[in-house]
Motif scaffolding. Sequence first.
Motif, PDB file in Angstrom:
ATOM      1  N   MET A   1       0.832  -1.204   0.000  1.00 51.40           N
ATOM      2  CA  MET A   1       0.000   0.000   0.000  1.00 51.40           C
ATOM      3  C   MET A   1       0.872   1.262   0.000  1.00 51.40           C
ATOM      4  SD  MET A   1      -3.062  -1.227   2.527  1.00 51.40           S
ATOM      5  CE  MET A   1      -3.940   0.322   2.474  1.00 51.40           C
ATOM      6  N   ALA A   2       1.931   1.250   0.789  1.00 52.57           N
ATOM      7  CA  ALA A   2       2.839   2.394   0.831  1.00 52.57           C
ATOM      8  C   ALA A   2       3.532   2.579  -0.521  1.00 52.57           C
ATOM      9  CB  ALA A   2       3.872   2.194   1.944  1.00 52.57           C
ATOM     10  N   LEU A   3       3.880   1.475  -1.143  1.00 50.42           N
ATOM     11  CA  LEU A   3       4.500   1.523  -2.468  1.00 50.42           C
ATOM     12  C   LEU A   3       3.558   2.171  -3.482  1.00 50.42           C
ATOM     13  CD1 LEU A   3       6.794   0.634  -4.394  1.00 50.42           C
ATOM     14  CD2 LEU A   3       5.690  -1.589  -4.501  1.00 50.42           C
ATOM     15  N   ALA A   4       2.296   1.788  -3.449  1.00 51.71           N
ATOM     16  CA  ALA A   4       1.305   2.375  -4.356  1.00 51.71           C
ATOM     17  C   ALA A   4       1.123   3.867  -4.078  1.00 51.71           C
ATOM     18  CB  ALA A   4      -0.026   1.638  -4.229  1.00 51.71           C
ATOM     19  N   ALA A   5       1.122   4.244  -2.819  1.00 50.36           N
ATOM     20  CA  ALA A   5       0.979   5.663  -2.468  1.00 50.36           C
ATOM     21  C   ALA A   5       2.160   6.476  -2.993  1.00 50.36           C
ATOM     22  CB  ALA A   5       0.857   5.816  -0.948  1.00 50.36           C
ATOM     23  N   GLU A   6       3.354   5.923  -2.859  1.00 51.81           N
ATOM     24  CA  GLU A   6       4.540   6.631  -3.363  1.00 51.81           C
ATOM     25  C   GLU A   6       4.526   6.717  -4.885  1.00 51.81           C
ATOM     26  OE1 GLU A   6       6.530   8.408  -1.654  1.00 51.81           O
ATOM     27  OE2 GLU A   6       5.911   7.697   0.322  1.00 51.81           O
ATOM     28  N   ALA A   7       4.021   5.685  -5.555  1.00 55.27           N
ATOM     29  CA  ALA A   7       3.894   5.745  -7.016  1.00 55.27           C
ATOM     30  C   ALA A   7       2.946   6.870  -7.409  1.00 55.27           C
ATOM     31  CB  ALA A   7       3.421   4.405  -7.569  1.00 55.27           C
ATOM     32  N   GLY A   8       1.900   7.069  -6.622  1.00 56.39           N
ATOM     33  CA  GLY A   8       0.982   8.179  -6.856  1.00 56.39           C
ATOM     34  C   GLY A   8       1.675   9.523  -6.691  1.00 56.39           C
ATOM     35  N   GLU A   9       2.560   9.621  -5.718  1.00 53.50           N
ATOM     36  CA  GLU A   9       3.301  10.864  -5.520  1.00 53.50           C
ATOM     37  C   GLU A   9       4.255  11.127  -6.685  1.00 53.50           C
ATOM     38  OE1 GLU A   9       4.985  11.226  -1.592  1.00 53.50           O
ATOM     39  OE2 GLU A   9       3.111  10.582  -0.654  1.00 53.50           O
ATOM     40  N   LEU A  10       4.802  10.071  -7.260  1.00 53.83           N
ATOM     41  CA  LEU A  10       5.626  10.227  -8.459  1.00 53.83           C
ATOM     42  C   LEU A  10       4.783  10.740  -9.623  1.00 53.83           C
ATOM     43  CD1 LEU A  10       8.265   9.874 -10.071  1.00 53.83           C
ATOM     44  CD2 LEU A  10       7.549   7.492 -10.459  1.00 53.83           C
TER      45      LEU A  10
ATOM     46  N   ARG B   1      12.321  20.098 -10.056  1.00 50.27           N
ATOM     47  CA  ARG B   1      11.385  18.991 -10.324  1.00 50.27           C
ATOM     48  C   ARG B   1      12.161  17.676 -10.432  1.00 50.27           C
ATOM     49  NH1 ARG B   1       5.622  18.723 -11.912  1.00 50.27           N
ATOM     50  NH2 ARG B   1       5.934  20.918 -11.524  1.00 50.27           N
ATOM     51  N   ARG B   2      13.316  17.702 -11.041  1.00 53.98           N
ATOM     52  CA  ARG B   2      14.142  16.488 -11.175  1.00 53.98           C
ATOM     53  C   ARG B   2      14.533  15.944  -9.801  1.00 53.98           C
ATOM     54  NH1 ARG B   2      17.270  13.694 -14.733  1.00 53.98           N
ATOM     55  NH2 ARG B   2      19.311  13.039 -14.014  1.00 53.98           N
ATOM     56  N   THR B   3      14.873  16.831  -8.880  1.00 54.29           N
ATOM     57  CA  THR B   3      15.201  16.417  -7.513  1.00 54.29           C
ATOM     58  C   THR B   3      13.986  15.797  -6.835  1.00 54.29           C
ATOM     59  OG1 THR B   3      16.938  18.071  -7.307  1.00 54.29           O
ATOM     60  CG2 THR B   3      15.988  17.238  -5.256  1.00 54.29           C
ATOM     61  N   ALA B   4      12.825  16.408  -7.018  1.00 51.82           N
ATOM     62  CA  ALA B   4      11.595  15.869  -6.421  1.00 51.82           C
ATOM     63  C   ALA B   4      11.283  14.490  -7.004  1.00 51.82           C
ATOM     64  CB  ALA B   4      10.427  16.824  -6.652  1.00 51.82           C
ATOM     65  N   VAL B   5      11.447  14.328  -8.308  1.00 50.86           N
ATOM     66  CA  VAL B   5      11.222  13.030  -8.950  1.00 50.86           C
ATOM     67  C   VAL B   5      12.210  11.996  -8.415  1.00 50.86           C
ATOM     68  CG1 VAL B   5      11.427  11.792 -11.159  1.00 50.86           C
ATOM     69  CG2 VAL B   5      10.108  13.924 -11.035  1.00 50.86           C
TER      70      VAL B   5
ATOM     71  N   ASP C   1      11.861   6.741  -2.742  1.00 49.76           N
ATOM     72  CA  ASP C   1      10.827   6.205  -1.843  1.00 49.76           C
ATOM     73  C   ASP C   1      10.249   4.911  -2.402  1.00 49.76           C
ATOM     74  OD1 ASP C   1      10.957   8.182   0.109  1.00 49.76           O
ATOM     75  OD2 ASP C   1       9.368   9.397  -0.782  1.00 49.76           O
ATOM     76  N   ILE C   2       9.964   4.903  -3.694  1.00 50.19           N
ATOM     77  CA  ILE C   2       9.419   3.706  -4.338  1.00 50.19           C
ATOM     78  C   ILE C   2      10.405   2.547  -4.222  1.00 50.19           C
ATOM     79  CG2 ILE C   2       8.814   2.721  -6.595  1.00 50.19           C
ATOM     80  CD1 ILE C   2       7.637   5.564  -7.239  1.00 50.19           C
ATOM     81  N   GLN C   3      11.661   2.831  -4.504  1.00 43.97           N
ATOM     82  CA  GLN C   3      12.673   1.779  -4.430  1.00 43.97           C
ATOM     83  C   GLN C   3      12.801   1.229  -3.015  1.00 43.97           C
ATOM     84  OE1 GLN C   3      16.599   2.883  -5.704  1.00 43.97           O
ATOM     85  NE2 GLN C   3      17.289   0.771  -5.743  1.00 43.97           N
ATOM     86  N   LEU C   4      12.779   2.105  -2.035  1.00 42.84           N
ATOM     87  CA  LEU C   4      12.921   1.646  -0.655  1.00 42.84           C
ATOM     88  C   LEU C   4      11.769   0.729  -0.243  1.00 42.84           C
ATOM     89  CD1 LEU C   4      14.238   4.928   0.986  1.00 42.84           C
ATOM     90  CD2 LEU C   4      15.543   2.847   0.455  1.00 42.84           C
ATOM     91  N   TYR C   5      10.552   1.121  -0.571  1.00 41.65           N
ATOM     92  CA  TYR C   5       9.416   0.261  -0.237  1.00 41.65           C
ATOM     93  C   TYR C   5       9.471  -1.046  -1.020  1.00 41.65           C
ATOM     94  CZ  TYR C   5       7.004   3.603   2.738  1.00 41.65           C
ATOM     95  OH  TYR C   5       6.660   4.444   3.777  1.00 41.65           O
ATOM     96  N   LEU C   6       9.878  -0.988  -2.268  1.00 40.66           N
ATOM     97  CA  LEU C   6       9.972  -2.194  -3.083  1.00 40.66           C
ATOM     98  C   LEU C   6      11.022  -3.156  -2.528  1.00 40.66           C
ATOM     99  CD1 LEU C   6       9.003  -3.616  -5.662  1.00 40.66           C
ATOM    100  CD2 LEU C   6      10.791  -2.378  -6.892  1.00 40.66           C
ATOM    101  N   VAL C   7      12.166  -2.621  -2.163  1.00 42.26           N
ATOM    102  CA  VAL C   7      13.237  -3.451  -1.593  1.00 42.26           C
ATOM    103  C   VAL C   7      12.789  -4.052  -0.266  1.00 42.26           C
ATOM    104  CG1 VAL C   7      15.554  -3.348  -0.566  1.00 42.26           C
ATOM    105  CG2 VAL C   7      15.124  -2.305  -2.792  1.00 42.26           C
TER     106      VAL C   7
END
Length: 117
Positions: A33-42, A61-65, A71-77
């Motif tokens: 669920m956290a991974l999906a939320a972070e994907a939404g933020e991306l 914007r590049r830094t924010a991306v 975040d996505i990678q951390l949750y995925l790992v």
Amino acid sequence: MKNLRFEDLESRLAEFAAARDWDPFHSPKNLAMALAAEAGELLEQFQWLTEEQSTRLTDERRTAVALELADIQLYLVRLAARLDIDLVSTAHRKIDLNAEKYPVEKSRGHARKYNEL
């Protein structure tokens, strides 16, 4: 930080979570669920941009991306570790499976789905 390896990320992340006693909260369901939320933020970072703008991001914007991708990678790992999945070897396996579904001679130069080739 130099000489960072992908393999070290899982153990560093596990230590980070353990120090904060977050393991009880890091169930596969919660991590997914956290991974999906972070994907939404991306996605939010690209919302309303034109195709051209999305390829030429401002430094801000590049830094924010980059941080959303992290975040996505951390949750995925973390999710893969909790499920005892070797993410790197599974990703290589998935590329092999995709190569079978999308042979070069049939898929080169277009974005059709494998069942439309």
